[in-house]
Scaffold this active site. Structure first.
Site, mmCIF file in Angstrom:
data_model
loop_
_atom_site.group_PDB
_atom_site.id
_atom_site.type_symbol
_atom_site.label_atom_id
_atom_site.label_comp_id
_atom_site.label_asym_id
_atom_site.label_seq_id
_atom_site.Cartn_x
_atom_site.Cartn_y
_atom_site.Cartn_z
ATOM 1 N N LYS A 108 15.562 33.871 8.101
ATOM 2 C CA LYS A 108 15.495 32.414 8.260
ATOM 3 C C LYS A 108 15.225 32.065 9.711
ATOM 4 O O LYS A 108 15.380 32.897 10.623
ATOM 5 C CB LYS A 108 16.795 31.761 7.805
ATOM 6 C CG LYS A 108 18.059 32.240 8.550
ATOM 7 C CD LYS A 108 18.284 31.599 9.902
ATOM 8 C CE LYS A 108 19.509 32.142 10.636
ATOM 9 N NZ LYS A 108 19.628 31.649 12.029
ATOM 10 N N ASP A 158 26.527 32.438 7.978
ATOM 11 C CA ASP A 158 25.138 32.147 7.605
ATOM 12 C C ASP A 158 24.787 32.587 6.186
ATOM 13 O O ASP A 158 23.743 32.204 5.658
ATOM 14 C CB ASP A 158 24.169 32.846 8.573
ATOM 15 C CG ASP A 158 24.142 32.200 9.949
ATOM 16 O OD1 ASP A 158 24.770 31.138 10.113
ATOM 17 O OD2 ASP A 158 23.504 32.756 10.859
#
Length: 404
Positions: free
Chosen positions: A100, A227
């Site tokens: 990401k 995350d």
């Protein structure tokens, strides 16, 4: 909750199934063998001749008709393979594990637990690892291997932590042999390890028959990494808290918008970056305003704010020079240039091509470079690597592509 059908195609069993070909049509004329004329037969009567003439007329009509036979052997083969998989149960599975970027990252305060509150637009991109899972005959331990030296393969690895967490939450007793084919660099601010953990949780759930919901997996994953819950979004989400509060956004960024990632060999230790962070140095921009601007009007330099850039540039001064040099050399090729996460990857949005100095300048001979695009997933399906996605490339490959 049913398992996603596409997962069988991601299993190693899929290698036994070729892409279904179009059904073949076998066309032929029905031509019955010719019969001797009754008139040539000794002793034939008028009545017999009339019956024969009717048969001849019927035969003539059959010859005018076209017979079509459709045959699809691949469909039969797939049906048989599906039954074998069903009877045997899933034993192997290959999954893509994408990383990401943080399109913007605001740090809004310090928490009593020692963490920081953040508000960030996370988005999955097409650079990723591949993880191969096989059921282990052992009921006592997992075994992890990888193609990259230095990546831990013991219980400190987030993949093993994720599998242990899944067994703890569900009471299942599946253990695995796992091979991690790593393309995402470590210490890059790209969440590669968090993605690996999320992918492992997804895989374990498929082997167990999808006994947990995606919401369960997302909630559990926050126990081993801030995350990780993001990767159970659809690929684009506004994340708050420590990052574990995940809200899907309605308008993900276009997959046709290209990116380039440039990462020096040096990493930025996340703990050191946060240690140097000063709230008074942070941007005053309202994160919800940034989110609205991006989803309505797209990417620009002004909205790609990262409050961790100043402390990261203190930890690694060469990273600040790299960002400035990319901006100066881009000649407006990029809509925005910024650091992802806590570093040390610099992202350029708007072009897949790195600036020329990356392969001309000896100082940058060891940088990691990769093109990428934004990526999302459908509900109840895991992420798929785009067919056009290219793996990271080195300086020699860049040079060759320029010469060609």
């Amino acid at each position: 909750m049913a398992c996603s059908a596409h997962l069988l195609s991601q299993s190693l069993y899929s290698s036994h199934r070729a892409s279904p070909a179009a059904p073949r049509s076998l066309r032929s004329q029905a031509r019955p063998p010719a019969r001797a004329s009754p008139a040539a037969r000794p002793g034939s009567s008028a009545r017999g001749c009339r019956g024969v003439s009717l048969r001849v007329a019927a035969t003539f009509e059959q010859e005018r008709r076209q017979v079509e036979v459709s045959y699809d052997p691949q469909a039969k083969f797939n049906q048989l393979a599906d039954q074998i998989d069903k009877d045997a149960g899933m034993t192997r599975l290959n999954l893509f594990s994408p990383c990401k970027i943080n399109v913007f990252l605001r740090i809004t305060g310090k928490r009593p637990d020692g963490f920081h509150d953040l508000a960030s637009l996370f988005h999955v991109i097409s650079l990723g690892d591949t993880i191969k899972f096989s059921l282990s005959p052992s009921k006592s331990r997992d075994r992890l291997s990888t193609n990259v030296p230095g990546v831990p393969v013991d219980e400190s690895n987030l993949i093993i932590k994720a599998l242990n967490l899944y067994r703890q939450k569900t009471g299942t007793d599946n253990f695995f042999w796992i091979h991690l084919d790593k393309k995402v660099p470590t210490g890059a601010g790209l969440g590669g390890g968090s993605s690996n953990a999320a992918t492992a949780l997804w895989a374990a759930n498929q082997f167990a028959g999808c006994i947990a919901s995606e919401k369960d997996l997302q909630e559990w994953s926050g126990e081993i990494g801030s995350d990780i819950p993001f990767f159970f979004s659809r690929g684009a989400a506004y994340c708050t808290g420590r990052g574990e509060i995940v809200e899907d956004i309605p308008n993900p960024l276009s997959e046709n918008l290209p990116l380039v990632l440039v990462k020096p060999p040096e990493a930025c230790p996340t703990s050191e970056v946060y240690k140097r962070f000063r709230l008074e140095q942070a941007s005053k921009a309202d994160p919800l305003t940034l989110l609205k601007e991006i989803t309505q009007n797209g990417i620009s330099q002004d909205v790609c704010v990262n409050d961790l850039e100043p402390p990261a540039f203190e930890v690694l001064p060469s990273l600040k020079r790299l960002k400035k040099r990319i901006i100066a050399a881009s000649r407006d090729d990029y809509n925005a240039v910024f650091m992802s996460g806590s570093g040390s990857t610099i992202v350029g949005i708007g072009s897949p091509d790195p600036p020329a100095f990356v392969y001309d300048d000896e100082d940058y001979k060891d940088v990691f470079v990769s093109e990428a695009c934004f990526l999302t997933r459908d509900e109840n399906e895991w992420y798929r690597e785009p067919i056009s996605s290219k793996a990271a490339f080195n300086k020699d490959e860049l040079q060759a592509s320029v010469i060609d």
